[in-house]
Motif scaffolding. Sequence first.
Motif, short mmCIF file in Angstrom:
data_model
loop_
_atom_site.label_atom_id
_atom_site.label_comp_id
_atom_site.label_asym_id
_atom_site.label_seq_id
_atom_site.Cartn_x
_atom_site.Cartn_y
_atom_site.Cartn_z
N VAL A 204 0.80 -1.21 0.00
CA VAL A 204 0.00 0.00 0.00
C VAL A 204 0.84 1.27 0.00
O VAL A 204 0.31 2.38 -0.19
CB VAL A 204 -0.95 -0.02 1.22
N ARG A 206 2.89 4.38 -1.04
CA ARG A 206 2.87 5.20 -2.26
C ARG A 206 4.00 6.23 -2.22
O ARG A 206 3.79 7.42 -2.33
CB ARG A 206 1.52 5.92 -2.40
N GLY A 207 5.21 5.74 -2.05
CA GLY A 207 6.36 6.63 -2.04
C GLY A 207 6.77 7.10 -0.66
O GLY A 207 7.79 7.78 -0.52
N GLU A 208 6.01 6.75 0.39
CA GLU A 208 6.39 7.15 1.75
C GLU A 208 7.68 6.46 2.17
O GLU A 208 7.92 5.30 1.82
CB GLU A 208 5.28 6.82 2.74
N ARG A 371 -0.91 9.32 7.08
CA ARG A 371 -2.00 8.56 6.46
C ARG A 371 -2.16 7.23 7.20
O ARG A 371 -1.17 6.56 7.47
CB ARG A 371 -1.69 8.32 4.98
N LYS A 376 -2.67 -3.87 2.13
CA LYS A 376 -3.13 -4.26 0.80
C LYS A 376 -2.86 -5.73 0.55
O LYS A 376 -3.60 -6.42 -0.15
CB LYS A 376 -2.44 -3.41 -0.25
#
Length: 396
Positions: A204, A206-208, A371, A376
């Motif tokens: 899951v 997203r670039g973190e 977040r 996922k």
Amino acid sequence: MPNIFNLGGESKNAVFKKDIIKYFVANGNSTIQELAKDTLLSVPTVTKAVTELIELGYIVEYGKQETSEGRRPILYGLNPESGFFVGVEIKVDFINLGLMNFRGDMVELDDNVPCRVDNTMESVEELCRLVKQFIDKSEVDKSRIQNIMFCISGRVNSATGYSHTLYNFSEQPLTRLLSDILGYRVDIENDTRAFAYGEYTKGVVRGERDVLFINASWGLGLGIIVDGELYRGKSGFAGEFGHTHMFDNDILCHCGKKGCLETEASGSAMQRIVRRRIEEGETSFLTSHTGDIYSLESIIEAINDEDPLCIDVVEHVGQRLGESVANLINLFNPELVVIGGVLSRAGDFLLQAVGASVRKYSLSIVNRDTRLCLSKLNERGGIIGTCMLARKSILD
């Protein structure tokens, strides 16, 4: 084919080749020009190293890059057949096995293989027998299997190769014992950290780069990723989130202490509370089920069937968990917190309860940049992360 961790020892050229492979692992297919720009090296230097890696079989051409004008440069990338990695995820009474190629694609997967899991040499021998069977039935070149990674619950020191919770009956490192039996390089890692790395690389994220992964299953674990790297602590034991003292209760945790977070915010806590409330006479869909009505699987199924009692319990557990997640957010100021493990299958019933407590108990100026989401990968996260760590281990 030589192992990638032995491409000429620690010479400057060998280190550079390994860095190029790491670049392709992180970025996918690239051109010589892109690689030279990102590594701050000359095109001739990069071209020479890539050519040598092609001759060794680790890099292949993937055609020409589409461009709107001018000559189309050649794309290069990892040869997926150049190396393979085995992951072994050890559960309570079964194991999951995965075989991944060098590009990170899962090519073989065996789920829920029954296995005796206890602290004996007989258990280790059965484990190795199952791993050998898995490797033998695969169609890959066995000489290209470069590493086998085992993920184990409890206290695991991946640097020294010792497991201090399971398979700790021998004075020699567990990695050496397993390697001697299997005939391959072996590494070990804690199961929650493996799950966290799987979610980071294939899930899951997203670039973190700063991520906390909560493994909410029978117990409660924490995987910590700081600036894209797993944080293990001095002895490899970082992340014992479930054993932080949170409550003045008399509930004995399996670690032997009382008042642990795990006693009120975990799968074992949820099972205990559901059982107590049903035995006290409350109504639940579970009482009409067959088999073990108090298993976590049965309780999760009842939650998703909107059983009022089970929903009330998961919300209670989620609120307790959220209080401690709020503390983690205040401490780490992460970009992302992922809730995974068996309890995450309760979906929004769990997530909303955790989120409500996070908003209530963490500083708003801190949590507004964090977040919060569910895993996922679900039950695949552990085995995917284990295979990915097997590859990462030989490149570090």
